[in-house]
Motif scaffolding. Structure first.
Motif, mmCIF file in Angstrom:
data_model
loop_
_atom_site.group_PDB
_atom_site.id
_atom_site.type_symbol
_atom_site.label_atom_id
_atom_site.label_comp_id
_atom_site.label_asym_id
_atom_site.label_seq_id
_atom_site.Cartn_x
_atom_site.Cartn_y
_atom_site.Cartn_z
ATOM 1 N N LEU A 167 85.874 2.970 33.840
ATOM 2 C CA LEU A 167 86.357 3.911 34.764
ATOM 3 C C LEU A 167 87.150 5.052 33.948
ATOM 4 N N HIS A 168 87.979 4.128 33.082
ATOM 5 C CA HIS A 168 88.892 5.126 32.496
ATOM 6 C C HIS A 168 88.525 5.993 31.277
ATOM 7 N N LEU A 186 88.748 9.117 47.524
ATOM 8 C CA LEU A 186 87.516 8.257 47.834
ATOM 9 C C LEU A 186 86.259 8.713 47.461
ATOM 10 N N GLN A 187 85.789 9.869 47.771
ATOM 11 C CA GLN A 187 84.522 10.667 47.368
ATOM 12 C C GLN A 187 84.443 10.491 45.920
ATOM 13 N N ASN A 188 85.757 11.211 45.465
ATOM 14 C CA ASN A 188 85.683 11.097 43.676
ATOM 15 C C ASN A 188 85.455 9.796 43.245
ATOM 16 N N SER A 189 85.934 8.796 43.686
ATOM 17 C CA SER A 189 85.838 7.229 43.355
ATOM 18 C C SER A 189 84.427 6.834 43.296
ATOM 19 N N PHE A 190 83.748 7.009 44.833
ATOM 20 C CA PHE A 190 82.338 6.492 44.685
ATOM 21 C C PHE A 190 81.414 7.320 44.791
ATOM 22 N N LYS A 191 81.492 8.513 44.616
ATOM 23 C CA LYS A 191 80.387 9.319 44.423
ATOM 24 C C LYS A 191 80.395 9.837 43.062
ATOM 25 N N VAL A 192 81.244 9.915 42.249
ATOM 26 C CA VAL A 192 81.292 10.379 40.909
ATOM 27 C C VAL A 192 81.666 9.424 39.961
ATOM 28 N N MET A 193 82.910 8.760 40.075
ATOM 29 C CA MET A 193 83.537 7.795 39.058
ATOM 30 C C MET A 193 82.609 6.598 38.906
ATOM 31 N N VAL A 194 82.427 5.855 40.046
ATOM 32 C CA VAL A 194 81.421 4.605 39.880
ATOM 33 C C VAL A 194 80.181 4.743 39.555
ATOM 34 N N PRO A 195 79.272 5.849 39.883
ATOM 35 C CA PRO A 195 78.000 6.168 39.289
ATOM 36 C C PRO A 195 78.040 6.411 37.818
ATOM 37 N N ALA A 196 78.945 7.223 37.463
ATOM 38 C CA ALA A 196 79.461 7.452 35.813
ATOM 39 C C ALA A 196 79.708 6.378 35.215
ATOM 40 N N ALA A 197 80.264 5.360 35.781
ATOM 41 C CA ALA A 197 80.921 4.011 34.781
ATOM 42 C C ALA A 197 80.051 2.951 35.128
ATOM 43 N N SER A 198 78.708 3.194 35.918
ATOM 44 C CA SER A 198 77.893 2.157 36.306
ATOM 45 C C SER A 198 77.709 1.124 35.259
ATOM 46 N N SER A 199 77.229 1.388 33.804
ATOM 47 C CA SER A 199 76.701 0.690 33.210
ATOM 48 C C SER A 199 77.993 -0.123 32.627
ATOM 49 N N GLY A 200 79.031 0.278 32.513
ATOM 50 C CA GLY A 200 80.264 -0.465 32.122
ATOM 51 C C GLY A 200 80.476 -1.298 33.307
ATOM 52 N N SER A 280 73.290 -7.728 29.108
ATOM 53 C CA SER A 280 74.616 -6.942 29.125
ATOM 54 C C SER A 280 74.601 -6.103 27.739
ATOM 55 N N TYR A 281 74.199 -6.674 26.532
ATOM 56 C CA TYR A 281 74.152 -6.024 25.249
ATOM 57 C C TYR A 281 73.141 -4.883 25.262
ATOM 58 N N ARG A 282 72.107 -4.979 25.946
ATOM 59 C CA ARG A 282 71.002 -4.082 26.086
ATOM 60 C C ARG A 282 71.898 -2.812 26.920
ATOM 61 N N ILE A 283 72.445 -3.130 28.004
ATOM 62 C CA ILE A 283 73.298 -2.095 28.863
ATOM 63 C C ILE A 283 74.145 -1.431 28.006
ATOM 64 N N ARG A 284 75.007 -2.179 27.343
ATOM 65 C CA ARG A 284 76.056 -1.572 26.623
ATOM 66 C C ARG A 284 75.556 -0.587 25.637
ATOM 67 N N LYS A 285 74.393 -1.085 24.869
ATOM 68 C CA LYS A 285 73.800 -0.113 23.815
ATOM 69 C C LYS A 285 73.366 1.271 24.485
ATOM 70 N N LYS A 286 72.781 1.004 25.670
ATOM 71 C CA LYS A 286 72.342 2.321 26.192
ATOM 72 C C LYS A 286 73.442 3.354 26.742
ATOM 73 N N PHE A 287 74.605 2.654 27.034
ATOM 74 C CA PHE A 287 75.627 3.273 27.655
ATOM 75 C C PHE A 287 76.213 4.017 26.440
ATOM 76 N N GLN A 288 76.521 3.529 25.282
ATOM 77 C CA GLN A 288 77.192 4.016 24.121
ATOM 78 C C GLN A 288 76.177 5.249 23.821
ATOM 79 N N GLU A 289 74.939 5.475 23.849
ATOM 80 C CA GLU A 289 74.064 6.556 23.275
ATOM 81 C C GLU A 289 74.221 7.465 24.513
ATOM 82 N N LYS A 290 74.499 7.104 25.806
ATOM 83 C CA LYS A 290 74.743 8.322 26.845
ATOM 84 C C LYS A 290 75.961 9.114 26.530
ATOM 85 N N TYR A 291 77.087 8.527 26.035
ATOM 86 C CA TYR A 291 78.070 9.380 25.830
ATOM 87 C C TYR A 291 78.476 9.853 24.357
ATOM 88 N N GLU A 292 77.655 9.543 23.407
ATOM 89 C CA GLU A 292 77.490 10.061 22.101
ATOM 90 C C GLU A 292 77.167 11.339 21.840
#
Lengths: 292, 266
Positions: A167-168, A186-200, A280-292
């Motif tokens: 999340l951070h 609450l809306q910031n947390s559940f509608k934006v932050m949690v979906p954005a950090a979902s892979s982590g 979890s390794y696969r998800i993490r790899k996908k996650f890294q691609e998304k933010y770089e």
């Protein structure tokens, strides 16, 4: 002279990497060979379908299902407890708490993971079980509920800490966008932050599941040692790990079929945790691609 | 008409004349004083540009109008900010409602990692609006206002992150317009964009001022002179000069302003 030094260092580093790989390969090899030996005597169909696990009795049955159900039941209870608690903590720390509070509380939470699991085991047996028995009459002294809950406490920091990191790591610009649009916290947390950090967050949960499935001491002490195909959380069960401990410490003769059962049980466990780690390794790899 | 009533009518017409008002505003971050007592009035349906060197407090000042500094550690303010005559720092002001009235566009395009449609509909959805036809209509009209509709109308379900930087920024403006604010704050909205995208956004800002009051922070002085009606020059937490853009850029009163716009410092 300098070149020689560089060469020695380089080879030294390579060697330590190779040793790690060799140990892993060795473990997998030993597990596989012993398991193959075991399956040459016991049919793999029986192993998967037989509802009883009694290799140490005279009437021998080699069905892994009772052990598997014990493992899954205790892990499920642990996860069902740890995911909501761990996620709430991570959202609170990342989106609500003042920075100074976050800096103090996060290392304290991580201490939970540093408590020796044998302590947790006795905590489950001596404190949690008697407490639960006062609500649930007829609950056995060894049961999966108490062991699962305490295991849940143990894995909370895996979820809270790793999810909080995820999340951070969400760019602050998204937080500003959410608040700028008039979101409540609450809306910031559940509608934006949690979906954005979902892979982590998913990775943190998978690692926690993996940790729960492999956990030994708590379940060996508090869940009992009776292989039983049940989903009743109030009766004694035995997990795969607890069974391996029981046989390893007992007086079963080496090289006997009874002894080989622990390798069959071990490889079942290995397959599960290996799958979870791969996901979890696969998800993490996908996650890294998304933010770089 | 009684004297009291007459005065209050006059007072409210003064208030209506000015969309935004700041009265002797001071801001601190811990011990650092970022804004040193600024008063200014901003007119409705105009583009007002804030210019000044980095660290002069113009962004901090802009963010006071939708209270985006509230969550910044060590933030403290004194003075009054009024929108349509009411103090936005009053206890009974709902900050979420305020931000729906005062939209904001940021320096770096910051679309949510959601579809294009979801981005534009976000502000409406968090207000509890669910009617699909209404959402679709509002998404379409918002995207048309920013001239993005023709480019994305077949890809509304694609991720907003797949758009180019300039498209993303126009999407962020559309997202802001969708909730129908009356004021739009822009914090260097084109500083991360290429010249063509910048031109498109500038054109858009020019068109939007018919319906909205726009306040824009910019580092680009040509931009300020091209698109704004009034310009305010900030320096070291103070408002040095505030006048018609034309006047500021051709015949400024203060020497500091002249030095800055002619590029002698900053």
């Amino acid at each position: 002279m300098r070149k020689l030094k560089e060469l020695v260092i380089e080879r030294g580093l390579l060697l330590s990497a190779l040793i790690t790989i060799a140990v892993t390969v060795g473990i997998v090899l030993v597990l596989s060979i012993e398991a193959i030996n075991f399956f040459s005597e016991v049919s793999i169909i029986d192993f998967i379908t037989d509802p009883e696990w009694t290799p140490l009795f005279s009437d021998k049955h080699f069905g892994i299902l009772p052990l598997l159900s014990g493992t899954l039941l205790t892990s499920f209870i642990a996860i069902a407890f740890a995911v909501p608690v761990g996620l709430s903590i991570s959202i609170y720390l990342s989106e609500y708490a003042p920075k100074s509070f976050r800096r103090t509380i996060k290392p304290l939470l991580e201490l939970l993971a540093a408590v020796p699991t044998v302590v947790y085991g006795f905590f489950a047996l001596m404190v949690v079980t008697p407490f639960l028995q006062s609500f649930i009459p007829g609950m056995s002294s060894f049961n999966s509920l108490s062991a699962g809950l305490v295991m849940g406490i143990m894995i909370i920091p895996y979820i809270s800490s790793l999810s909080e990191d995820a999340l951070h790591a969400v760019p602050n610009s998204l937080r500003e966008a959410a608040y700028g649009m008039g979101s409540t916290r609450l809306q910031n947390s559940f509608k934006v932050m949690v979906p954005a950090a979902s892979s982590g967050i998913i990775v943190s949960i998978i690692l926690a599941i993996s940790r729960a499935i492999g956990e030994t001491m708590i379940v060996a002490i508090a869940a009992g040692q009776q292989p039983r195909l049940t989903f009743d959380p109030t009766v004694p069960v035995e997990t795969i790990t607890a069974y391996i401990v029981q046989v390893s410490l007992g007086d079963v003769q080496h090289d006997s079929l009874e002894y080989k059962t622990i390798f069959a049980a071990g490889i079942t466990l290995f397959v599960f945790t290996f799958l979870l780690n791969t996901i979890s390794y696969r998800i993490r790899k996908k996650f890294q691609e998304k933010y770089e | 008409m009684s004297k009291d009533k007459k005065e209050s009518v006059i007072e409210s017409s003064i208030k209506r004349k000015y969309k935004l008002q700041a009265n002797d505003v001071k801001v601190w971050y811990d011990d650092f004083m970022a804004i040193k007592g600024i008063s200014m009035d901003i007119k409705p349906n105009k583009v007002t540009a804030f210019i000044g060197p980095s660290g002069c407090g113009k962004s901090t000042f802009l963010r006071l109008f939708n209270r985006m500094n509230d969550y910044v550690d060590g933030f403290k303010m004194e003075g009054e900010i009024n929108i349509d005559g009411s103090n936005i720092n009053d206890k009974d002001i709902n900050v979420e409602l305020l931000r729906k009235q005062v939209g904001m566009v940021f320096q770096k395009p910051n679309p949510f990692p959601k579809s294009i449609f979801e981005n534009v509909a976000y502000g409406l959805k968090i207000q509890g609006l669910k009617d699909k036809a209404f959402l679709e209509e509002r998404v379409e009209s918002s995207l048309k206002q920013v001239a993005l509709w023709d480019e994305v109308k077949d890809d509304l379900n694609k991720s907003a992150l797949a758009l180019s930087g300039g498209q993303q920024q126009r999407l962020c403006i559309a997202r802001t317009l969708a909730v129908e604010p009356s004021i739009i704050l822009m914090d260097e909205p084109t500083s991360a964009l290429d010249p063509i995208s910048t031109a498109k956004i500038e054109e858009l800002i020019y068109k939007l001022k018919d319906k909205y009051t726009i306040v824009i922070v910019t580092h680009n002085m040509q931009q300020a002179s091209r698109i704004s009606d009034n310009t305010a020059f900030f320096y070291l937490g103070e408002l040095i000069e505030y006048d018609k853009t034309n006047k500021i850029f051709t015949n400024p009163e203060k020497e500091q302003t002249e030095n800055y716009i002619t590029g002698r410092f900053g």
